[in-house]
Design a protein around this motif. Structure first.
Motif, mmCIF file in Angstrom:
data_model
loop_
_atom_site.group_PDB
_atom_site.id
_atom_site.type_symbol
_atom_site.label_atom_id
_atom_site.label_comp_id
_atom_site.label_asym_id
_atom_site.label_seq_id
_atom_site.Cartn_x
_atom_site.Cartn_y
_atom_site.Cartn_z
ATOM 1 N N ASN A 230 4.960 11.097 5.865
ATOM 2 C CA ASN A 230 5.820 10.362 4.928
ATOM 3 C C ASN A 230 5.461 8.881 4.999
ATOM 4 O OD1 ASN A 230 7.942 9.866 3.106
ATOM 5 N ND2 ASN A 230 9.358 9.445 4.783
ATOM 6 N N ASP A 231 4.203 8.576 4.674
ATOM 7 C CA ASP A 231 3.689 7.215 4.813
ATOM 8 C C ASP A 231 4.136 6.356 3.642
ATOM 9 O OD1 ASP A 231 2.357 8.355 6.960
ATOM 10 O OD2 ASP A 231 0.444 8.542 5.890
ATOM 11 N N GLY A 232 4.184 5.060 3.867
ATOM 12 C CA GLY A 232 4.554 4.165 2.779
ATOM 13 C C GLY A 232 4.573 2.718 3.235
ATOM 14 N N PRO A 233 4.958 1.832 2.333
ATOM 15 C CA PRO A 233 5.441 2.125 0.981
ATOM 16 C C PRO A 233 4.300 2.520 0.035
ATOM 17 C CG PRO A 233 5.327 -0.242 1.313
ATOM 18 C CD PRO A 233 5.006 0.380 2.636
ATOM 19 N N MET A 234 4.629 3.414 -0.920
ATOM 20 C CA MET A 234 3.620 3.879 -1.865
ATOM 21 C C MET A 234 3.521 3.007 -3.097
ATOM 22 S SD MET A 234 4.513 7.943 -1.889
ATOM 23 C CE MET A 234 3.378 8.215 -3.241
ATOM 24 N N ASP A 235 4.623 2.299 -3.450
ATOM 25 C CA ASP A 235 4.685 1.631 -4.750
ATOM 26 C C ASP A 235 4.532 0.119 -4.676
ATOM 27 O OD1 ASP A 235 7.067 1.590 -3.345
ATOM 28 O OD2 ASP A 235 8.342 1.819 -5.108
ATOM 29 N N LEU A 236 5.234 -0.519 -3.756
ATOM 30 C CA LEU A 236 5.233 -1.982 -3.685
ATOM 31 C C LEU A 236 5.137 -2.430 -2.233
ATOM 32 C CD1 LEU A 236 8.242 -2.725 -6.082
ATOM 33 C CD2 LEU A 236 5.833 -3.028 -6.637
ATOM 34 N N GLU A 237 4.454 -3.547 -2.013
ATOM 35 C CA GLU A 237 4.451 -4.125 -0.681
ATOM 36 C C GLU A 237 5.870 -4.581 -0.327
ATOM 37 O OE1 GLU A 237 0.049 -5.954 0.009
ATOM 38 O OE2 GLU A 237 1.377 -7.128 -1.258
ATOM 39 N N VAL A 238 6.197 -4.505 0.945
ATOM 40 C CA VAL A 238 7.548 -4.836 1.395
ATOM 41 C C VAL A 238 7.476 -5.981 2.397
ATOM 42 C CG1 VAL A 238 9.548 -4.005 2.693
ATOM 43 C CG2 VAL A 238 8.455 -2.526 1.006
ATOM 44 N N GLY A 239 8.287 -7.002 2.166
ATOM 45 C CA GLY A 239 8.328 -8.141 3.084
ATOM 46 C C GLY A 239 9.410 -9.105 2.666
ATOM 47 N N ASN A 240 9.343 -10.301 3.213
ATOM 48 C CA ASN A 240 10.343 -11.316 2.916
ATOM 49 C C ASN A 240 10.084 -11.930 1.545
ATOM 50 O OD1 ASN A 240 11.172 -10.924 5.576
ATOM 51 N ND2 ASN A 240 9.743 -12.473 6.327
ATOM 52 N N PRO A 241 11.148 -12.284 0.798
ATOM 53 C CA PRO A 241 10.938 -12.935 -0.490
ATOM 54 C C PRO A 241 10.372 -14.343 -0.364
ATOM 55 C CG PRO A 241 13.273 -12.869 0.047
ATOM 56 C CD PRO A 241 12.573 -12.033 1.072
ATOM 57 N N GLY B 294 -1.142 1.631 0.391
ATOM 58 C CA GLY B 294 -2.386 2.373 0.234
ATOM 59 C C GLY B 294 -3.543 1.838 1.043
ATOM 60 N N SER B 295 -4.759 1.993 0.491
ATOM 61 C CA SER B 295 -5.991 1.619 1.168
ATOM 62 C C SER B 295 -5.992 0.137 1.522
ATOM 63 C CB SER B 295 -7.185 1.944 0.265
ATOM 64 O OG SER B 295 -8.384 1.583 0.892
ATOM 65 N N PRO B 296 -6.455 -0.266 2.718
ATOM 66 C CA PRO B 296 -7.066 0.605 3.740
ATOM 67 C C PRO B 296 -6.055 1.328 4.639
ATOM 68 C CG PRO B 296 -7.111 -1.655 4.490
ATOM 69 C CD PRO B 296 -6.493 -1.683 3.119
ATOM 70 N N GLY B 297 -4.786 1.205 4.380
ATOM 71 C CA GLY B 297 -3.789 1.903 5.179
ATOM 72 C C GLY B 297 -2.400 1.519 4.742
ATOM 73 N N SER B 298 -1.508 2.517 4.623
ATOM 74 C CA SER B 298 -0.121 2.218 4.277
ATOM 75 C C SER B 298 0.513 1.380 5.376
ATOM 76 C CB SER B 298 0.665 3.517 4.092
ATOM 77 O OG SER B 298 0.184 4.243 2.987
ATOM 78 N N GLY C 5 5.929 10.973 0.047
ATOM 79 C CA GLY C 5 5.775 9.581 0.422
ATOM 80 C C GLY C 5 7.049 8.776 0.495
ATOM 81 N N MET C 6 6.901 7.555 0.930
ATOM 82 C CA MET C 6 7.976 6.590 1.143
ATOM 83 C C MET C 6 7.824 5.465 0.122
ATOM 84 S SD MET C 6 8.413 4.189 4.548
ATOM 85 C CE MET C 6 8.190 5.583 5.648
ATOM 86 N N VAL C 7 8.942 5.004 -0.452
ATOM 87 C CA VAL C 7 8.894 3.936 -1.449
ATOM 88 C C VAL C 7 9.604 2.694 -0.924
ATOM 89 C CG1 VAL C 7 8.707 5.499 -3.406
ATOM 90 C CG2 VAL C 7 10.967 4.828 -2.598
#
Length: 524
Positions: free
Chosen positions: A281-292, A269-273, A136-138
């Motif tokens: 190599n789907d992701g992110p697996m750990d934290l949502e990613v975006g602007n602060p 994760g659910s419903p879709g990375s 996976g991708m983090v």
């Protein structure tokens, strides 16, 4: 994490000294030796159980190069009949390829060097069963660029850049983007406020979003609102080694709600990375990613306030300068505007039904700063009846300028209660004061998500009253040895369940006949 443990047993009649050890990278994957070496983080070698010998506290580090890593200059003595345990810790780097199996081994007897020739016996290679699969991708592999993002989204505007993120390849191999999933961590509604969300690639790789220029042919798809996310499926976007920059743009409706916010996040994760890749190599697996920070829908002739996310955490009862609120202020007027007052609301919570007075007492001092924590206080305040009022300051916003405002809290160590969660918000437009008539818009209330959980007891909360010097003969006592006042749990009563004391004197357990614990009857 631990990736290999090796035990050396000295069966000789004399001590032997380990000088160096070499580990071989036995990672399984289609890449070159250099590719597979780069999949590892720095490796650390430790010697568990070594106490009072050469090497205590040393933690040699190294990296794979040419398929091996050597830890030299160890000088670790193994006494006759004794043993030495070697523990290697490491992990997958951000360049690791999904599906590769990380592993390492001691290849042969030449991988172990001693200060003199030894009869080394064992079965080589030393390679414990199993491997460490890369999966996976983090979030750390998805750097977000905020340099070209505007704080405001004007009603009726189109092709506003709202997310600029670098999609990684699958380690050392190229990949293909198959789908995108976003959610809005804001209040803007599909259709009503946001008419169109689109995805693009940085076609000319210059890091600049140019939908009407060089990136016009980099359009990927229009994302579709599914009710809980925005998605684009059935796409095929090549991602070369080194990655490819993804842009997300939005079109704002003419009648969009003032103060509505848009903060697109790649989902987990659910419903879709957030990113679905051909390699899995789907992701992110750990934290949502975006602007602060969120983008706020606005028009001209107003000051727009937006929240900046602050990660929750824990704070000791005497913690100072914890950020409880962070906001941006953008002046859309054509003339300067000066902020002169700010009132924040206490959003601290605790179990049961604590009074507002108790919750207010947990924060001893509030501080207001502009632009960064390194700047001097603009003003100070305390919570009273759930409100902290800052005044007597001036923060000037030039036309078109955006500035950060930060509110921090100093906890009151005798009042902060373990388990309570400290927080604050800006409740409404009336809580913001300017030097002249000014319209302030935001998605009220403004809350950065800061949630500081009070945790533990610190020495400052314990009052020591000392103990008199005394000379005791055999069988004499009891004598006062420790006199302290223990704190309650902040504003809450508490119950002492156990006490451990350490003897900092020279008396041995055999010298002390009995230890007794007493509580004061109330007269000190």
């Amino acid at each position: 994490e631990e990736v290999l443990r090796l035990k050396l047993v000295n069966t000789a009649a004399a001590a032997e000294t380990l000088s160096a050890v070499t580990f071989t990278n036995t990672t399984v994957g289609p890449g070159s030796v250099a590719d597979r070496d780069a999949e590892w983080q720095s490796l650390q070698l430790t010697f568990p159980g070594r106490t009072g010998v050469v090497g205590v506290g040393r933690q040699p580090t190294g990296t794979f190069s040419g398929g091996t890593v050597t830890f030299a200059g160890l000088d670790e003595e193994i006494a006759a009949g004794d043993s030495l345990v070697l523990r290697v810790t490491s992990g997958a780097s951000l360049l690791a390829r999904d599906g590769d199996q990380l592993d390492l081994a001691v290849a042969d007897s030449l991988a172990l060097s001693f200060s003199r020739p030894v009869d080394l016996r064992g079965t080589f290679p030393v390679a414990p069963a199993g491997a460490f699969a890369v999966d996976g991708m983090v979030a750390a592999q998805l750097p977000v660029n905020t340099k070209n993002l505007a704080s405001n989204l004007l009603t009726g505007s189109v092709l506003n850049l709202s997310l600029d993120v670098l999609i990684p390849a699958n380690g050392y191999e190229a990949d293909t983007l198959r789908a995108i999933n976003l959610r809005n961590d804001g209040t803007a509604l599909p259709g009503t406020d946001l008419e169109r969300i689109e995805a693009w690639v940085d076609l000319d790789a210059d890091g600049v979003f140019e939908p009407n220029g060089d990136d016009a042919s980099g359009w990927i798809a229009q994302l579709v609102d599914t009710g809980n996310r925005w998605e684009a499926t059935g796409i095929s976007v090549p991602v070369p080694a080194g990655g490819r920059r993804l842009f997300i743009s939005c079109d704002v409706a003419d009648a969009a709600a003032f103060g509505a916010t848009f903060r697109p996040l790649l989902t987990v994760g659910s419903p879709g990375s957030g990113l679905i890749m051909a390699s899995n190599n789907d992701g992110p697996m750990d934290l949502e990613v975006g602007n602060p920070a969120s983008q706020t829908i606005t028009t001209v002739d107003r000051v727009t306030l937006g929240k900046v996310a602050v990660a929750p955490g824990t704070a000791s009862p005497d913690a100072q300068d914890v950020v409880v609120l962070r906001i941006t202020a953008t002046n859309d007027y054509t003339v300067p505007k000066t902020l002169t007052g700010l009132t924040v609301t206490n959003r601290t919570t605790g179990p049961g039904a604590p009074s507002q007075t108790d919750l207010d007492s947990e924060v001893g001092q509030l501080r207001l700063r502009a632009d960064s924590l390194a700047t001097p206080d603009l003003a100070q305040a305390i919570f009273t009846s759930g409100r902290g009022v800052f005044n007597g300051f001036n923060v000037t916003l030039q036309a078109g300028e955006t500035r950060d405002l930060l509110v921090t809290a100093d906890l009151e160590f005798l009042k902060a209660s373990d388990g309570d969660v400290i927080g604050a918000e800006l409740s409404g437009e009336a809580d913001v004061t300017f030097s002249d008539a000014t319209t302030a818009v935001a998605s009220w209330p403004l809350d950065s998500g800061a949630a500081w959980t009070v945790d533990g007891m610190v020495s400052a909360q314990i009052t020591s009253h000392g103990a008199p010097n005394a000379t005791l003969g055999p069988s004499e006592g009891p004598a006062l040895a420790l006199d302290v006042t223990l704190p309650a749990n902040g504003y809450r009563d508490d119950i002492l369940r156990g006490l451990t004391v350490v003897n900092v004197g020279t008396a041995t357990p055999a010298d002390i006949g009995q230890m007794e614990l007493w509580r004061d009857g109330g007269d000190g």
